[in-house]
Design an enzyme around this catalytic site. Sequence first.
Site, PDB file in Angstrom:
ATOM      1  N   CYS A 243       3.427  -2.970  -1.355  1.00  0.00           N
ATOM      2  CA  CYS A 243       2.104  -2.946  -0.702  1.00  0.00           C
ATOM      3  C   CYS A 243       1.230  -2.057  -1.585  1.00  0.00           C
ATOM      4  O   CYS A 243       1.086  -0.865  -1.326  1.00  0.00           O
ATOM      5  CB  CYS A 243       2.221  -2.368   0.704  1.00  0.00           C
ATOM      6  SG  CYS A 243       3.154  -3.405   1.822  1.00  0.00           S
ATOM      7  N   ALA A 244       0.636  -2.631  -2.604  1.00  0.00           N
ATOM      8  CA  ALA A 244       0.253  -1.806  -3.751  1.00  0.00           C
ATOM      9  C   ALA A 244      -1.203  -1.340  -3.812  1.00  0.00           C
ATOM     10  O   ALA A 244      -1.487  -0.313  -4.412  1.00  0.00           O
ATOM     11  CB  ALA A 244       0.588  -2.550  -5.031  1.00  0.00           C
ATOM     12  N   ALA A 245      -2.146  -2.111  -3.283  1.00  0.00           N
ATOM     13  CA  ALA A 245      -3.564  -1.763  -3.482  1.00  0.00           C
ATOM     14  C   ALA A 245      -3.912  -0.499  -2.708  1.00  0.00           C
ATOM     15  O   ALA A 245      -3.334  -0.261  -1.641  1.00  0.00           O
ATOM     16  CB  ALA A 245      -4.442  -2.914  -3.025  1.00  0.00           C
ATOM     17  N   PRO A 246      -4.824   0.321  -3.211  1.00  0.00           N
ATOM     18  CA  PRO A 246      -5.631   0.138  -4.421  1.00  0.00           C
ATOM     19  C   PRO A 246      -4.924   0.509  -5.725  1.00  0.00           C
ATOM     20  O   PRO A 246      -5.520   0.384  -6.786  1.00  0.00           O
ATOM     21  CB  PRO A 246      -6.826   1.059  -4.173  1.00  0.00           C
ATOM     22  CG  PRO A 246      -6.289   2.140  -3.294  1.00  0.00           C
ATOM     23  CD  PRO A 246      -5.236   1.506  -2.436  1.00  0.00           C
ATOM     24  N   GLY A 248      -2.932   3.539  -6.441  1.00  0.00           N
ATOM     25  CA  GLY A 248      -2.670   4.938  -6.790  1.00  0.00           C
ATOM     26  C   GLY A 248      -1.186   5.158  -7.071  1.00  0.00           C
ATOM     27  O   GLY A 248      -0.805   5.743  -8.089  1.00  0.00           O
ATOM     28  N   LYS A 249      -0.364   4.673  -6.144  1.00  0.00           N
ATOM     29  CA  LYS A 249       1.080   4.910  -6.327  1.00  0.00           C
ATOM     30  C   LYS A 249       1.632   3.991  -7.409  1.00  0.00           C
ATOM     31  O   LYS A 249       2.570   4.374  -8.118  1.00  0.00           O
ATOM     32  CB  LYS A 249       1.810   4.741  -4.991  1.00  0.00           C
ATOM     33  CG  LYS A 249       1.355   5.779  -3.961  1.00  0.00           C
ATOM     34  CD  LYS A 249       2.215   5.809  -2.745  1.00  0.00           C
ATOM     35  CE  LYS A 249       1.629   6.726  -1.680  1.00  0.00           C
ATOM     36  NZ  LYS A 249       0.374   6.197  -1.088  1.00  0.00           N
ATOM     37  N   ASP A 292       2.000 -12.143   0.827  1.00  0.00           N
ATOM     38  CA  ASP A 292       2.561 -11.366   1.923  1.00  0.00           C
ATOM     39  C   ASP A 292       3.933 -10.910   1.426  1.00  0.00           C
ATOM     40  O   ASP A 292       4.793 -11.741   1.099  1.00  0.00           O
ATOM     41  CB  ASP A 292       2.689 -12.260   3.158  1.00  0.00           C
ATOM     42  CG  ASP A 292       3.381 -11.548   4.304  1.00  0.00           C
ATOM     43  OD1 ASP A 292       4.412 -10.891   4.060  1.00  0.00           O
ATOM     44  OD2 ASP A 292       2.898 -11.641   5.439  1.00  0.00           O
ATOM     45  N   ASP A 310       5.046   1.158   0.751  1.00  0.00           N
ATOM     46  CA  ASP A 310       4.017   2.046   1.326  1.00  0.00           C
ATOM     47  C   ASP A 310       3.302   1.189   2.379  1.00  0.00           C
ATOM     48  O   ASP A 310       2.268   0.591   2.124  1.00  0.00           O
ATOM     49  CB  ASP A 310       3.063   2.473   0.190  1.00  0.00           C
ATOM     50  CG  ASP A 310       2.123   3.582   0.589  1.00  0.00           C
ATOM     51  OD1 ASP A 310       2.385   4.243   1.607  1.00  0.00           O
ATOM     52  OD2 ASP A 310       1.125   3.788  -0.119  1.00  0.00           O
ATOM     53  N   CYS A 362       1.433   6.782   6.120  1.00  0.00           N
ATOM     54  CA  CYS A 362       0.593   7.983   6.264  1.00  0.00           C
ATOM     55  C   CYS A 362       0.321   8.160   7.760  1.00  0.00           C
ATOM     56  O   CYS A 362      -0.812   8.024   8.221  1.00  0.00           O
ATOM     57  CB  CYS A 362      -0.685   7.870   5.442  1.00  0.00           C
ATOM     58  SG  CYS A 362      -1.604   6.358   5.720  1.00  0.00           S
TER      59      CYS A 362
HETATM   60  C1  LIG Z   1      -0.946   2.123   2.701  1.00  0.00           C
HETATM   61  S1  LIG Z   1      -1.786   0.926   1.788  1.00  0.00           S
HETATM   62  C2  LIG Z   1      -1.065   1.075   0.201  1.00  0.00           C
HETATM   63  C3  LIG Z   1      -1.667   2.149  -0.657  1.00  0.00           C
HETATM   64  C4  LIG Z   1      -1.140   2.103  -2.092  1.00  0.00           C
HETATM   65  N1  LIG Z   1       0.311   2.140  -2.123  1.00  0.00           N
HETATM   66  C5  LIG Z   1      -1.686   3.234  -2.937  1.00  0.00           C
HETATM   67  O1  LIG Z   1      -1.055   4.300  -3.000  1.00  0.00           O
HETATM   68  O2  LIG Z   1      -2.751   3.077  -3.549  1.00  0.00           O
HETATM   69  C6  LIG Z   1      -1.027  -0.553   2.363  1.00  0.00           C
HETATM   70  C7  LIG Z   1      -1.461  -1.784   1.597  1.00  0.00           C
HETATM   71  O3  LIG Z   1      -0.630  -2.864   2.017  1.00  0.00           O
HETATM   72  C8  LIG Z   1      -1.396  -4.036   2.107  1.00  0.00           C
HETATM   73  N2  LIG Z   1      -0.641  -4.943   2.989  1.00  0.00           N
HETATM   74  C9  LIG Z   1      -0.678  -5.023   4.330  1.00  0.00           C
HETATM   75  N3  LIG Z   1       0.200  -5.941   4.770  1.00  0.00           N
HETATM   76  C10 LIG Z   1       0.816  -6.447   3.673  1.00  0.00           C
HETATM   77  C11 LIG Z   1       1.797  -7.437   3.470  1.00  0.00           C
HETATM   78  N4  LIG Z   1       2.347  -8.094   4.499  1.00  0.00           N
HETATM   79  N5  LIG Z   1       2.180  -7.729   2.204  1.00  0.00           N
HETATM   80  C12 LIG Z   1       1.625  -7.069   1.148  1.00  0.00           C
HETATM   81  N6  LIG Z   1       0.671  -6.120   1.284  1.00  0.00           N
HETATM   82  C13 LIG Z   1       0.278  -5.811   2.528  1.00  0.00           C
HETATM   83  C14 LIG Z   1      -2.727  -3.557   2.637  1.00  0.00           C
HETATM   84  O4  LIG Z   1      -3.750  -4.477   2.359  1.00  0.00           O
HETATM   85  C15 LIG Z   1      -2.887  -2.237   1.891  1.00  0.00           C
HETATM   86  O5  LIG Z   1      -3.570  -2.446   0.688  1.00  0.00           O
END
Ligand SMILES: C[S@@+](CC[C@H](N)C(=O)[O-])C[C@H]1O[C@@H](n2cnc3c(N)ncnc32)[C@H](O)[C@@H]1O
Length: 427
Positions: A243-246, A248-249, A292, A310, A362
Amino acid sequence: MPTPARLHVAHALHEVFGEKGRVPDIWDRELGEDAHLAQALLGLCLRRWGRLQAWVKPKLKDPDRGVPLGTQVALAVGLVQLAWLPGVSDHAAVNEAVELAATRDLGFVPHKGLVNAILRRAAKDRAALAAELDALPASLDRPAAAERALRAALAPHCAESDQETLWARLQQPPRLSFRLLEGEVPEGLEPDADLPGCLRLAEGAPFPRPWLESGAGMVQDRSSQALLAYAWERPVTRILDACAAPGGKTTTLALRHPGATLTALEVHPRRVARLRQTLQQRGLTAQVIQADAAEWLETNEATFDLILLDAPCSGSGTLQKHPEWPWLVHDDLPRLTGIQRRLLSAAASRLAPGGLLIYAVCSWLPEEGEAQRDWLAAARPDLNPAEVWPASFGGPTDGEGDHTAFFRPHPLRWEGEGFQAFAVARP
Ligand SMILES: C[S@@+](CC[C@H](N)C(=O)[O-])C[C@H]1O[C@@H](n2cnc3c(N)ncnc32)[C@H](O)[C@@H]1O
């Protein structure tokens, strides 16, 4: 016409209290120098919203009927400036709020006179106004969601009587943290004594925008940085950031394991674009896939030595940074915990022998952290807890050695967002 700073604040307040939506991350980008005023104003309006409304109520002709949101917003903007922003003149605070009330889409035109009368009276003794507002119970600014988050944060670590101390801390705007990605520590930033690579803004220093735009550093909360300082010696050649965007990790993972191939998944198209942009700006390579993560993992054969999940969550641990959080609707916990379990189960099934899975949220809510750890332990007894963080990051009952497999920084002693994370390894 009110200044852009006040208009932006009014828009943000309508978004939170009208639409029940978050304040967008870049809400103040166009404001230039006025961003400081706007940030202070919005932060105070959100952090003192309950008390501001309670102060206004007895001054209304019909207190039980209340007033439209446009009136509440104009009054809050005016009162906050009069009470807590001494650099703003009486004239600017009152007149701009009255003009705001007279703005068709953000105010409530028939209440222009009412807003004027209340603010003019308040402006006669600004110190008394501040004292009256401060004397109202702090709990008025704490709707049920915030109470719940506070209790959850304190439960594993301290007594419930620490609630007021924690709330007072969370009411302060957070001190920003940055991650050094390359080069020297720039002027205005100071190394964090406890976290290598973490930098803090020095007292009074300006926001380091040019340095961030150069790609030599990024904004990253201390808790995220500590989470990614896991101790793990086994070889890592294939990494999945589920779950990568934006990004940072993803950035930290790429820099920590430079020889590894990195796959980054993200479900939302707009956030995928942001993720690609982040990686490109920093000169990092990853296979970015819009998907997904649960579906992708369930239908792919690939396995990974390191998986970071994440997960999407309530965000209850971010309420210091997002003072609107307490005022939003939080009725989707069962849906979120369901998604988290599906993602966890799918991620666990793609772990290579000897691989490490880190799940993080978080959030302080036990349903999203501790309960998910216990659920996975029951569902996948073949995976072992991996003690990859210093023991001080766990709760008092989370292990007796130097290290812990459960990451839950102390809400009062640790400066950073509320997080829960756990690590499991496949033998
Ligand atoms: C907590 S944020 C991640 C922050 C990111 N790891 C960072 O440090 O920049 C969770 C992310 O998961 C995405 N997300 C939510 N459901 C998801 C899914 N089923 N599959 C992939 N990504 C998903 C969201 O859009 C969001 O960008």
